[in-house]
Design an enzyme around this catalytic site. Sequence first.
Site, PDB file in Angstrom:
ATOM      1  N   GLY A  77      10.490 -47.499 -56.767  1.00 28.97           N
ATOM      2  CA  GLY A  77       9.754 -47.593 -58.024  1.00 28.97           C
ATOM      3  C   GLY A  77      10.649 -47.011 -59.086  1.00 28.97           C
ATOM      4  O   GLY A  77      10.865 -45.803 -59.106  1.00 28.97           O
ATOM      5  N   HIS A  78      11.247 -47.862 -59.904  1.00 26.29           N
ATOM      6  CA  HIS A  78      12.222 -47.408 -60.897  1.00 26.29           C
ATOM      7  C   HIS A  78      11.597 -47.531 -62.289  1.00 26.29           C
ATOM      8  O   HIS A  78      11.246 -48.629 -62.718  1.00 26.29           O
ATOM      9  CB  HIS A  78      13.508 -48.237 -60.802  1.00 26.29           C
ATOM     10  N   ASP A 113      13.732 -41.006 -56.537  1.00 23.14           N
ATOM     11  CA  ASP A 113      13.041 -40.726 -57.804  1.00 23.14           C
ATOM     12  C   ASP A 113      13.825 -39.810 -58.728  1.00 23.14           C
ATOM     13  O   ASP A 113      13.254 -39.028 -59.490  1.00 23.14           O
ATOM     14  CB  ASP A 113      11.635 -40.131 -57.539  1.00 23.14           C
ATOM     15  N   GLN A 118      16.104 -45.550 -53.433  1.00 23.83           N
ATOM     16  CA  GLN A 118      15.910 -44.340 -52.636  1.00 23.83           C
ATOM     17  C   GLN A 118      16.991 -43.306 -53.006  1.00 23.83           C
ATOM     18  O   GLN A 118      17.431 -43.289 -54.137  1.00 23.83           O
ATOM     19  CB  GLN A 118      15.901 -44.637 -51.128  1.00 23.83           C
ATOM     20  N   LYS A 159      16.904 -43.186 -61.445  1.00 24.88           N
ATOM     21  CA  LYS A 159      17.922 -44.246 -61.362  1.00 24.88           C
ATOM     22  C   LYS A 159      17.618 -45.384 -62.341  1.00 24.88           C
ATOM     23  O   LYS A 159      18.516 -45.905 -62.997  1.00 24.88           O
ATOM     24  CB  LYS A 159      17.987 -44.800 -59.922  1.00 24.88           C
TER      25      LYS A 159
HETATM   26  P1  GDP Z   1      13.884 -43.683 -59.797  1.00 23.28           P
HETATM   27  O1  GDP Z   1      13.099 -44.166 -58.626  1.00 23.28           O
HETATM   28  O2  GDP Z   1      15.108 -42.938 -59.393  1.00 23.28           O
HETATM   29  O3  GDP Z   1      14.189 -44.772 -60.788  1.00 23.28           O
HETATM   30  O4  GDP Z   1      12.955 -42.624 -60.547  1.00 23.28           O
HETATM   31  P2  GDP Z   1      11.366 -42.778 -60.820  1.00 23.28           P
HETATM   32  O5  GDP Z   1      11.160 -43.768 -61.911  1.00 23.28           O
HETATM   33  O6  GDP Z   1      10.614 -42.987 -59.557  1.00 23.28           O
HETATM   34  O7  GDP Z   1      11.013 -41.303 -61.291  1.00 23.28           O
HETATM   35  C1  GDP Z   1      11.607 -40.718 -62.386  1.00 23.28           C
HETATM   36  C2  GDP Z   1      10.494 -40.328 -63.380  1.00 23.28           C
HETATM   37  O8  GDP Z   1      10.990 -39.405 -64.310  1.00 23.28           O
HETATM   38  C3  GDP Z   1       9.990 -41.505 -64.190  1.00 23.28           C
HETATM   39  O9  GDP Z   1       8.630 -41.305 -64.492  1.00 23.28           O
HETATM   40  C4  GDP Z   1      10.838 -41.429 -65.463  1.00 23.28           C
HETATM   41  O10 GDP Z   1      10.195 -42.007 -66.586  1.00 23.28           O
HETATM   42  C5  GDP Z   1      10.964 -39.949 -65.639  1.00 23.28           C
HETATM   43  N1  GDP Z   1      12.209 -39.481 -66.251  1.00 23.28           N
HETATM   44  C6  GDP Z   1      13.468 -39.978 -66.138  1.00 23.28           C
HETATM   45  N2  GDP Z   1      14.345 -39.188 -66.778  1.00 23.28           N
HETATM   46  C7  GDP Z   1      13.629 -38.162 -67.304  1.00 23.28           C
HETATM   47  C8  GDP Z   1      13.980 -37.000 -68.050  1.00 23.28           C
HETATM   48  O11 GDP Z   1      15.131 -36.724 -68.346  1.00 23.28           O
HETATM   49  N3  GDP Z   1      12.952 -36.159 -68.391  1.00 23.28           N
HETATM   50  C9  GDP Z   1      11.659 -36.400 -68.058  1.00 23.28           C
HETATM   51  N4  GDP Z   1      10.755 -35.530 -68.439  1.00 23.28           N
HETATM   52  N5  GDP Z   1      11.308 -37.487 -67.356  1.00 23.28           N
HETATM   53  C10 GDP Z   1      12.275 -38.344 -66.980  1.00 23.28           C
HETATM   54  P1  IMO Z   2      13.097 -44.858 -55.319  1.00 26.52           P
HETATM   55  O1  IMO Z   2      14.074 -46.020 -55.329  1.00 26.52           O
HETATM   56  C1  IMO Z   2      11.151 -41.675 -53.058  1.00 26.52           C
HETATM   57  C2  IMO Z   2      10.394 -42.495 -48.801  1.00 26.52           C
HETATM   58  C3  IMO Z   2       8.952 -42.628 -48.370  1.00 26.52           C
HETATM   59  C4  IMO Z   2       9.044 -42.139 -46.943  1.00 26.52           C
HETATM   60  C5  IMO Z   2      10.397 -42.689 -46.485  1.00 26.52           C
HETATM   61  C6  IMO Z   2      10.301 -43.994 -45.715  1.00 26.52           C
HETATM   62  O2  IMO Z   2      11.971 -45.023 -56.270  1.00 26.52           O
HETATM   63  O3  IMO Z   2      13.828 -43.569 -55.458  1.00 26.52           O
HETATM   64  P2  IMO Z   2       9.804 -46.517 -46.400  1.00 26.52           P
HETATM   65  O4  IMO Z   2       8.611 -47.126 -47.086  1.00 26.52           O
HETATM   66  O5  IMO Z   2      11.097 -46.722 -47.107  1.00 26.52           O
HETATM   67  O6  IMO Z   2       9.897 -46.891 -44.955  1.00 26.52           O
HETATM   68  O7  IMO Z   2       9.491 -44.924 -46.417  1.00 26.52           O
HETATM   69  O8  IMO Z   2      11.151 -42.877 -47.665  1.00 26.52           O
HETATM   70  N1  IMO Z   2      10.788 -43.393 -49.924  1.00 26.52           N
HETATM   71  C7  IMO Z   2      10.989 -42.981 -51.163  1.00 26.52           C
HETATM   72  N2  IMO Z   2      10.831 -41.759 -51.742  1.00 26.52           N
HETATM   73  N3  IMO Z   2      11.622 -42.708 -53.786  1.00 26.52           N
HETATM   74  C8  IMO Z   2      11.814 -43.926 -53.212  1.00 26.52           C
HETATM   75  O9  IMO Z   2      12.420 -44.944 -53.859  1.00 26.52           O
HETATM   76  C9  IMO Z   2      11.445 -44.119 -51.863  1.00 26.52           C
HETATM   77  N4  IMO Z   2      11.483 -45.169 -51.018  1.00 26.52           N
HETATM   78  C10 IMO Z   2      11.086 -44.709 -49.833  1.00 26.52           C
HETATM   79  O10 IMO Z   2       8.097 -41.817 -49.151  1.00 26.52           O
HETATM   80  O11 IMO Z   2       9.133 -40.734 -46.927  1.00 26.52           O
HETATM   81 MG    MG Z   3      11.178 -44.004 -57.831  1.00 24.42          MG
END
Ligand code: GDP
Ligand code: IMO
Ligand code: MG
Length: 423
Positions: A35-36, A8, A219, A11
């Site tokens: 979840g991107h 998270d 991840q 990415k």
């Molecule tokens: P990913 O899994 O690495 O793609 O990241 P996620 O989407 O799960 O989580 C990143 C969260 O931070 C999302 O809700 C984005 O919309 C938000 N986000 C990304 N870059 C920024 C930033 O620079 N500032 C803020 N406030 N939010 C951001």
């Molecule tokens: P993105 O791509 C954050 C964590 C789960 C759990 C562990 C194993 O959005 O960054 P799994 O379902 O893969 O067997 O769970 O890994 N986990 C993540 N945490 N971001 C993710 O993906 C994750 N994908 C798995 O919460 O601790």
């Molecule tokens: Mg994510």
Amino acid sequence: MLGLQWGDEGKGKVVDVLTPRYDIVARFQGGPNAGHTLEFDGKKYVLRSIPSGVFQNENMNIIGNGVVLDPVLFRQEAEALEASGVDIRKKLKLSKKVHLIMPTHRLLDAANEKAKGGAKIGTTGKGIGPTYTDKVSRNGFRLGDSLHDFENRYTQARDRHLGMLKSLGAEPDMATLAENEKTWFDAVKHLHSYDIIDSEHYLNHQLDCGKTVLCEGAQGTMLDVDFGSYPFVTSSNTICAGACTGLGVAPNRIGNVFGIFKAYCTRVGSGPFPTELFDETGKTIRDLGHEYGAVTGRERRCGWIDLVALRYAIMLNGVTRLIMMKSDVLDNFDTIKACTEYEIDGVTTRDFPYDIDSTRITPVYKEIPGWKTDMTKMQSADEFPENFKAYIDFLERELNVPIAIVSIGPDRKQTIVRAPGLL
Ligand code: GDP
Ligand code: IMO
Ligand code: MG
């Protein structure tokens, strides 16, 4: 392009921003546990299995062999994209070697977690672990296999899973399973309407022709099955080497390695997290950063940036460029802390240890003065406040890799390229 922390990091946003510079975007591991999130033109999208390059024009997207795909969730994701105007069939190709997540894999994920009791991993419940287990134990079911002798293979795998569920004490509701299987079979037919290819040949041929590929990690490094905080990890190699095995691209074809990190740190699910904050500051970061899981909605655990873990991640991935996300979340702090070393049994270390049990580690912090300025509308690095510039300089010194991009908000436009020459 990889996450350096516990996932998270942002990415999805970065891939979307960098995509116009590349011909192809390829996912190489993970599955719908990811979840991107992408935000642009006032809209927000969350992608799980589909690469984050699909919203930009003129590029191709690949789901590589290292990915595990749930046909039902894929169909939902693809149809939602179609509804928002993305011509997804034209923009996406799937590897024949992708492993399929079956309905019983999800049941096994839940049963395994239940059996672990208090030691559960806190998985996303998407069947990731059991699907990769089947892959490695040579019982897996690939997309290419679903093109022939489909039902027979499926039934064999399903029956084996039912035996395993029984031994775990789980009693699946067979009527619900039968319904889920029907939806799953329909979804597999839907998958067959996509271009299913030998993606390793495709990608290498495109590289031979001078095309460029951006690999999208899922991840984060600290969730890598070999180097993460085992056993509280996911079931794939999330590090740079995973791009080679997950796409069939050799190490000597890799150019820049972009490492993405947040200006602080989060983790979702169980497992050690040395810089975790249990106080008001942790809550403030969660609120300001909207730190709730994009897939499960779970609260993310929040803490200060951990430079010991980041140095380890940079080493494992061979990171050449850093990208710092969510800097704006720290806009209002008087002081920011950064963990530079761990103290373990009275001895300090800068090297990431085998065991990061939070009860044994005391993080050693450096305090940095906050910048107390709203950066979310800034257009260039020249506008950054002095204290933020000092924070960047400090991080670059500690990590020994340049920070090429700084993100100051969730929107595509809230991205400052500090060093265009480095991209
Ligand atoms: P990913 O899994 O690495 O793609 O990241 P996620 O989407 O799960 O989580 C990143 C969260 O931070 C999302 O809700 C984005 O919309 C938000 N986000 C990304 N870059 C920024 C930033 O620079 N500032 C803020 N406030 N939010 C951001
Ligand atoms: P993105 O791509 C954050 C964590 C789960 C759990 C562990 C194993 O959005 O960054 P799994 O379902 O893969 O067997 O769970 O890994 N986990 C993540 N945490 N971001 C993710 O993906 C994750 N994908 C798995 O919460 O601790
Ligand atoms: Mg994510």
